[in-house]
Design an enzyme around this catalytic site. Sequence first.
Site, PDB file in Angstrom:
ATOM      1  N   GLN A  75      -4.525  -4.613   7.154  1.00 20.97           N
ATOM      2  CA  GLN A  75      -5.522  -5.551   6.628  1.00 20.97           C
ATOM      3  C   GLN A  75      -5.554  -6.854   7.417  1.00 20.97           C
ATOM      4  OE1 GLN A  75      -7.720  -4.989   4.162  1.00 20.97           O
ATOM      5  NE2 GLN A  75      -6.914  -2.943   3.764  1.00 20.97           N
ATOM      6  N   CYS A  89      -4.581   2.454  -3.771  1.00 23.07           N
ATOM      7  CA  CYS A  89      -3.292   2.919  -3.218  1.00 23.07           C
ATOM      8  C   CYS A  89      -2.206   1.867  -3.415  1.00 23.07           C
ATOM      9  CB  CYS A  89      -3.427   3.280  -1.743  1.00 23.07           C
ATOM     10  SG  CYS A  89      -4.487   4.708  -1.438  1.00 23.07           S
ATOM     11  N   ASP A 143       3.164  -4.402   8.075  1.00 23.80           N
ATOM     12  CA  ASP A 143       1.965  -3.585   7.937  1.00 23.80           C
ATOM     13  C   ASP A 143       0.767  -4.496   8.136  1.00 23.80           C
ATOM     14  OD1 ASP A 143      -0.235  -2.150   7.157  1.00 23.80           O
ATOM     15  OD2 ASP A 143       0.435  -1.797   5.103  1.00 23.80           O
ATOM     16  N   HIS A 172       0.852  -1.182   0.000  1.00 22.16           N
ATOM     17  CA  HIS A 172       0.000   0.000   0.000  1.00 22.16           C
ATOM     18  C   HIS A 172       0.890   1.235   0.000  1.00 22.16           C
ATOM     19  CE1 HIS A 172      -2.838   2.997   1.648  1.00 22.16           C
ATOM     20  NE2 HIS A 172      -3.815   2.184   1.274  1.00 22.16           N
ATOM     21  N   LYS A 208     -10.218  -0.217  10.591  1.00 24.86           N
ATOM     22  CA  LYS A 208     -10.391  -1.503   9.900  1.00 24.86           C
ATOM     23  C   LYS A 208     -10.577  -2.655  10.889  1.00 24.86           C
ATOM     24  CE  LYS A 208      -7.258  -0.084   6.153  1.00 24.86           C
ATOM     25  NZ  LYS A 208      -8.196   0.359   5.103  1.00 24.86           N
TER      26      LYS A 208
END
Length: 406
Positions: A203, A364, A200, A123, A226
């Site tokens: 998600q 993104c 990261d 991303h 999220k």
Amino acid sequence: MSFDPARFRAEFPILSREIYGKPLVYLDNAASVQKPRVLIDEMTRLMTHSYANVHRGLHALSNETTTAFEEARQTAQTYLNAASADEIIFTMGGTDAMNLVSYVLGQDEIGEGDEIILSVMEHHSNIVPWHFLRERKGAVLKWLDVDADGNVDLDAYREMFSSRTKLVAMSAQSNVLGAFPPIKEMAAIAHEHGALFLADGCQHAVHGPVDVQDLGVDFYVMTGHKAYGPTGIGVLFGRKAILDRLPPYRGGGEMIDIVEQERITYNEPPHRFEAGTPPIMEAIGLGASLRWLMEQDISGLKAYERELTDHAMEALGRSNIATVYGAAPDKGPVIAFNLGQAHPHDVSTILDRQGVAVRAGHHCCQPLMKKLGVTATARASFTAYNTHADIEALVDACAKAHDMLG
């Protein structure tokens, strides 16, 4: 208690509304999930009953709010299985967390000629902060390729390291392909070469608690909105031995120890990295959401999300109208697709008129789009409040869009 999809769905008031006279089918969860009643109630309670600024007040409301704020930090510690609450930094979100790491590493630890390894499916939030170090410090970005399903070649990854490699920054789940890179193995390889590893997890963390100690990562980033929490709040896990040696990110109140006209000294982590008034209600709200999520049958929740993903992949494939990007058998509940030559924005607009909310664009992830040979895709993403009827509504709406757009 086994996972009950209907009971879980009932916790989200917004899902009862209609869009253009049709029941809302919300399939934009990879962008942001809807909010459970426990979060709505907790943030309402704070605003109506027990709000004040934290840490420095001595009155009752400040003490109550400070206690709740630090309890939220402890909840995040539990959710991520960090060794200490001092390893949990509250940020404004996942993007802010990655910018924080980039800034503090760029002060003394990453300089001209030092290397940062990224993958082509990252991303932009896990790309642009490292470009800042390329532009401003002369760091070198090295790009790990993936196959069409997002799989990583670990042998090729090993070959990327040199004596100048300082950091690997890698998504724990692709927001386009749904792929889960082997973070634990990749972190171990990075450490063999003396490099730090950032995962990261924006998600990744929505699907249930994470064990950062087992993963062996040095930094782990998650965002609140999220993970059934509010916007404006994120969590950065950092190993304490690393945080202790890093400089502050911003200057202001709380991050300092002593301020004099001639000198300043800094607070200990995590407060060293939390300048000024923090996102108080958002952090406490996120704590409530994470506690609620940890009360669920997580294995059942994940199995249900797997059912939804398999259903959608099979139904879209059976329709013969969609090109799907990313087909790993264990992919997360994210499906990027196109309908023939139709522009994804047109597809999304037609789906919206059927009450089906999906994403459209490059998500993104422009380097990944370039690899896939497209400029954009539509994207449907699922979470445990979705239903099999939602999947059928998606497929029916796609068929209508295909007929209209040719």
